[in-house]
Motif scaffolding. Structure first.
Motif, PDB file in Angstrom:
ATOM      1  N   VAL A 278      70.011  11.361  -1.640  1.00 42.87           N
ATOM      2  CA  VAL A 278      71.108  11.002  -2.519  1.00 42.87           C
ATOM      3  C   VAL A 278      71.442  12.207  -3.397  1.00 42.87           C
ATOM      4  CG1 VAL A 278      71.594   9.602  -4.558  1.00 42.87           C
ATOM      5  CG2 VAL A 278      70.686   8.529  -2.497  1.00 42.87           C
ATOM      6  N   VAL A 279      72.703  12.573  -3.426  1.00 39.44           N
ATOM      7  CA  VAL A 279      73.141  13.714  -4.237  1.00 39.44           C
ATOM      8  C   VAL A 279      73.642  13.183  -5.574  1.00 39.44           C
ATOM      9  CG1 VAL A 279      74.771  15.623  -4.391  1.00 39.44           C
ATOM     10  CG2 VAL A 279      73.773  14.997  -2.183  1.00 39.44           C
ATOM     11  N   THR A 280      73.078  13.702  -6.666  1.00 48.46           N
ATOM     12  CA  THR A 280      73.503  13.222  -7.977  1.00 48.46           C
ATOM     13  C   THR A 280      74.136  14.361  -8.773  1.00 48.46           C
ATOM     14  OG1 THR A 280      71.271  13.642  -8.760  1.00 48.46           O
ATOM     15  CG2 THR A 280      71.788  11.385  -8.164  1.00 48.46           C
ATOM     16  N   LEU A 281      74.949  13.967  -9.722  1.00 53.00           N
ATOM     17  CA  LEU A 281      75.538  14.935 -10.651  1.00 53.00           C
ATOM     18  C   LEU A 281      75.035  14.549 -12.027  1.00 53.00           C
ATOM     19  CD1 LEU A 281      79.209  14.947  -9.349  1.00 53.00           C
ATOM     20  CD2 LEU A 281      77.556  16.792  -9.118  1.00 53.00           C
ATOM     21  N   GLY A 282      74.945  15.522 -12.922  1.00 52.36           N
ATOM     22  CA  GLY A 282      74.385  15.278 -14.242  1.00 52.36           C
ATOM     23  C   GLY A 282      74.950  14.078 -14.964  1.00 52.36           C
ATOM     24  N   ASN A 283      76.276  13.913 -14.908  1.00 53.75           N
ATOM     25  CA  ASN A 283      76.888  12.902 -15.766  1.00 53.75           C
ATOM     26  C   ASN A 283      77.438  11.698 -15.003  1.00 53.75           C
ATOM     27  OD1 ASN A 283      78.805  14.306 -14.495  1.00 53.75           O
ATOM     28  ND2 ASN A 283      80.090  14.730 -16.277  1.00 53.75           N
ATOM     29  N   THR A 284      76.835  11.388 -13.847  1.00 55.09           N
ATOM     30  CA  THR A 284      77.292  10.200 -13.126  1.00 55.09           C
ATOM     31  C   THR A 284      76.899   8.959 -13.922  1.00 55.09           C
ATOM     32  OG1 THR A 284      76.862  11.355 -11.064  1.00 55.09           O
ATOM     33  CG2 THR A 284      77.232   8.994 -10.909  1.00 55.09           C
ATOM     34  N   PRO A 285      77.856   8.097 -14.285  1.00 52.76           N
ATOM     35  CA  PRO A 285      77.494   6.889 -15.032  1.00 52.76           C
ATOM     36  C   PRO A 285      76.566   5.990 -14.202  1.00 52.76           C
ATOM     37  CG  PRO A 285      79.885   7.214 -14.960  1.00 52.76           C
ATOM     38  CD  PRO A 285      79.284   8.186 -14.009  1.00 52.76           C
ATOM     39  N   ALA A 286      75.516   5.499 -14.861  1.00 53.36           N
ATOM     40  CA  ALA A 286      74.542   4.664 -14.159  1.00 53.36           C
ATOM     41  C   ALA A 286      75.172   3.350 -13.695  1.00 53.36           C
ATOM     42  CB  ALA A 286      73.356   4.387 -15.072  1.00 53.36           C
ATOM     43  N   SER A 287      76.291   2.977 -14.308  1.00 55.33           N
ATOM     44  CA  SER A 287      76.917   1.702 -13.970  1.00 55.33           C
ATOM     45  C   SER A 287      77.578   1.713 -12.593  1.00 55.33           C
ATOM     46  CB  SER A 287      77.971   1.356 -15.024  1.00 55.33           C
ATOM     47  OG  SER A 287      78.938   2.379 -15.068  1.00 55.33           O
ATOM     48  N   ARG A 288      77.751   2.899 -12.030  1.00 54.51           N
ATOM     49  CA  ARG A 288      78.413   2.962 -10.723  1.00 54.51           C
ATOM     50  C   ARG A 288      77.418   2.665  -9.608  1.00 54.51           C
ATOM     51  NH1 ARG A 288      81.842   8.491 -11.081  1.00 54.51           N
ATOM     52  NH2 ARG A 288      83.138   7.884 -12.826  1.00 54.51           N
ATOM     53  N   PRO A 289      77.729   1.661  -8.779  1.00 52.85           N
ATOM     54  CA  PRO A 289      76.757   1.301  -7.740  1.00 52.85           C
ATOM     55  C   PRO A 289      76.851   2.149  -6.479  1.00 52.85           C
ATOM     56  CG  PRO A 289      78.553  -0.252  -7.714  1.00 52.85           C
ATOM     57  CD  PRO A 289      78.873   0.763  -8.791  1.00 52.85           C
ATOM     58  N   TYR A 290      77.213   3.422  -6.629  1.00 49.00           N
ATOM     59  CA  TYR A 290      77.258   4.286  -5.450  1.00 49.00           C
ATOM     60  C   TYR A 290      76.885   5.700  -5.876  1.00 49.00           C
ATOM     61  CZ  TYR A 290      81.852   5.407  -7.411  1.00 49.00           C
ATOM     62  OH  TYR A 290      82.862   5.775  -8.259  1.00 49.00           O
ATOM     63  N   SER A 291      76.498   6.493  -4.893  1.00 56.86           N
ATOM     64  CA  SER A 291      76.120   7.876  -5.173  1.00 56.86           C
ATOM     65  C   SER A 291      77.329   8.777  -4.950  1.00 56.86           C
ATOM     66  CB  SER A 291      74.995   8.297  -4.237  1.00 56.86           C
ATOM     67  OG  SER A 291      73.897   7.418  -4.376  1.00 56.86           O
ATOM     68  N   PRO A 292      77.422   9.897  -5.665  1.00 58.22           N
ATOM     69  CA  PRO A 292      78.542  10.824  -5.417  1.00 58.22           C
ATOM     70  C   PRO A 292      78.582  11.281  -3.958  1.00 58.22           C
ATOM     71  CG  PRO A 292      77.384  11.415  -7.428  1.00 58.22           C
ATOM     72  CD  PRO A 292      76.565  10.337  -6.780  1.00 58.22           C
ATOM     73  N   ALA A 293      77.385  11.472  -3.385  1.00 63.80           N
ATOM     74  CA  ALA A 293      77.316  11.832  -1.972  1.00 63.80           C
ATOM     75  C   ALA A 293      75.934  11.487  -1.445  1.00 63.80           C
ATOM     76  CB  ALA A 293      77.593  13.322  -1.773  1.00 63.80           C
ATOM     77  N   VAL A 294      75.848  11.316  -0.139  1.00 62.05           N
ATOM     78  CA  VAL A 294      74.564  11.068   0.505  1.00 62.05           C
ATOM     79  C   VAL A 294      74.456  12.003   1.699  1.00 62.05           C
ATOM     80  CG1 VAL A 294      73.213   9.403   1.840  1.00 62.05           C
ATOM     81  CG2 VAL A 294      74.382   8.662  -0.232  1.00 62.05           C
ATOM     82  N   GLU A 295      73.293  12.666   1.800  1.00 58.88           N
ATOM     83  CA  GLU A 295      73.056  13.528   2.945  1.00 58.88           C
ATOM     84  C   GLU A 295      72.056  12.864   3.876  1.00 58.88           C
ATOM     85  OE1 GLU A 295      70.775  17.107   2.292  1.00 58.88           O
ATOM     86  OE2 GLU A 295      71.975  18.205   3.751  1.00 58.88           O
ATOM     87  N   ALA A 296      72.324  12.926   5.147  1.00 60.43           N
ATOM     88  CA  ALA A 296      71.367  12.454   6.150  1.00 60.43           C
ATOM     89  C   ALA A 296      71.367  13.482   7.263  1.00 60.43           C
ATOM     90  CB  ALA A 296      71.769  11.084   6.676  1.00 60.43           C
ATOM     91  N   GLY A 297      70.207  14.086   7.475  1.00 60.48           N
ATOM     92  CA  GLY A 297      70.160  15.181   8.447  1.00 60.48           C
ATOM     93  C   GLY A 297      71.052  16.306   7.946  1.00 60.48           C
ATOM     94  N   ASN A 298      71.971  16.749   8.801  1.00 59.30           N
ATOM     95  CA  ASN A 298      72.877  17.831   8.384  1.00 59.30           C
ATOM     96  C   ASN A 298      74.280  17.314   8.084  1.00 59.30           C
ATOM     97  OD1 ASN A 298      73.540  17.175  10.977  1.00 59.30           O
ATOM     98  ND2 ASN A 298      73.803  19.284  11.674  1.00 59.30           N
ATOM     99  N   LEU A 299      74.336  16.006   7.807  1.00 54.05           N
ATOM    100  CA  LEU A 299      75.625  15.352   7.539  1.00 54.05           C
ATOM    101  C   LEU A 299      75.719  14.976   6.070  1.00 54.05           C
ATOM    102  CD1 LEU A 299      76.319  12.473  10.110  1.00 54.05           C
ATOM    103  CD2 LEU A 299      77.909  14.245   9.388  1.00 54.05           C
ATOM    104  N   LEU A 300      76.878  15.203   5.479  1.00 48.33           N
ATOM    105  CA  LEU A 300      77.082  14.831   4.082  1.00 48.33           C
ATOM    106  C   LEU A 300      78.268  13.868   3.975  1.00 48.33           C
ATOM    107  CD1 LEU A 300      76.149  15.525   1.092  1.00 48.33           C
ATOM    108  CD2 LEU A 300      78.156  17.026   1.045  1.00 48.33           C
ATOM    109  N   PHE A 301      77.998  12.681   3.412  1.00 50.11           N
ATOM    110  CA  PHE A 301      79.065  11.718   3.171  1.00 50.11           C
ATOM    111  C   PHE A 301      79.428  11.788   1.691  1.00 50.11           C
ATOM    112  CE2 PHE A 301      76.731  10.132   6.815  1.00 50.11           C
ATOM    113  CZ  PHE A 301      77.735   9.751   7.686  1.00 50.11           C
ATOM    114  N   VAL A 302      80.655  12.167   1.396  1.00 53.40           N
ATOM    115  CA  VAL A 302      81.097  12.275   0.003  1.00 53.40           C
ATOM    116  C   VAL A 302      81.922  11.041  -0.349  1.00 53.40           C
ATOM    117  CG1 VAL A 302      82.295  13.692  -1.698  1.00 53.40           C
ATOM    118  CG2 VAL A 302      81.181  14.781   0.269  1.00 53.40           C
TER     119      VAL A 302
END
Lengths: 152, 125
Positions: free
Chosen positions: A32-56
């Motif tokens: 899971v890719v996080t950014l410093g100021n992502t509000p905790a209330s958001r039920p999703y991640s800014p991006a997710v990496e799996a293998g060499n794939l990045l879903f933004v």
């Protein structure tokens, strides 16, 4: 004694079951890719990496400092969305040349040409595959949302 | 190479598509709407109930394919009405409490069978 051992055992089973059930905390090689100021209330991640794939995640024209939608027309919103997109991509250790697919959602198909003009500034060559269409509404009253998939 | 996933624990497809397809450790789950797997009909209820049913259907398909919610990397949520965004988030966050997938969410003009919400899902392991 026997009874308390039994209770403890039951508790362990319950704990094990609830862990198995709450599978959200078992990342299977996904990062899971996080950014410093992502509000905790958001039920999703800014991006997710799996293998060499990045879903933004779909980005809207939110000012990262305030968390509020910027004041601005489609040109300004498109620019902000692409800035936000690049920010997430770079936080994940990718760059915009790694983007293979974008999906562009607009609330008004009449914004297509202006969106394209700004989009070209960000992706001037070897452009990603893309789909773009008008939807009924976007979160926070945004005019445009862009999601991306990147591979490295 | 590709494997078609089929389970009675989730609603049958309402058109010419599979519930999910797995290939090389990636599971593509078709957009799920709040159908009762037993009757194939839309459940009664507002956005909270419908979101819960959709996620239960997704859970059943994940399980049938040998995946879990923790394997989900991307969701796309389609709403009939953007004003359901918060209520949808509230239920959604109960199913995805940690290591949340990337997501896009927006309102579309219409969803099959008059549903209020549809969610499509990609899982990887």
């Amino acid at each position: 004694m026997k009874r308390s051992v039994f209770s403890l055992f039951s508790l362990l089973i319950v704990a094990a079951l609830s862990c198995a059930d709450n599978s959200g905390d078992k990342p299977s090689g996904k990062r899971v890719v996080t950014l410093g100021n992502t509000p905790a209330s958001r039920p999703y991640s800014p991006a997710v990496e799996a293998g060499n794939l990045l879903f933004v995640s779909g980005q809207i024209a939110v000012d990262p400092e305030t968390g509020k939608l910027i004041e601005g027309d489609i040109e300004e919103q498109t620019r902000q969305v692409l800035k936000n997109l690049v920010r997430v991509i770079e936080a994940a250790g990718y760059n915009k040349e790694n983007v293979v697919k974008c999906t562009v959602l607009m609330t008004d198909i009449a914004h297509y040409q202006i969106m394209n003009k700004i989009y070209m500034e960000f992706f001037p060559s070897d452009q990603p595959a893309r789909a773009a269409y008008a939807v009924k509404d976007l979160p926070m009253g945004a005019l445009i949302e862009i999601e991306a998939v990147a591979v490295r | 190479m590709k494997k078609i996933i089929s389970t009675k624990e989730a609603p049958a497809a309402v058109g010419p598509y599979s519930q999910a397809v797995e290939v090389n450790g990636t599971l593509y789950i078709s957009g799920q709407i709040p159908l009762d797997p037993a009757t194939g009909k839309l459940i009664s209820g507002g956005i909270s109930e419908q979101t819960e049913q959709v996620l239960n259907n997704i859970g059943a398909i994940l399980k049938a394919a040998g995946y879990t919610f923790g394997d989900v990397v991307k969701s796309t949520c389609f709403l009939k009405d953007i004003s359901d965004f918060r209520a949808m988030n509230e239920v959604y966050s109960r199913f995805y409490s940690t290591n949340q997938p990337a997501r896009s969410a927006y309102a579309v003009k219409d969803i099959p069978m008059g549903a209020l919400i549809e969610i499509e899902t990609i899982a990887m392991k």
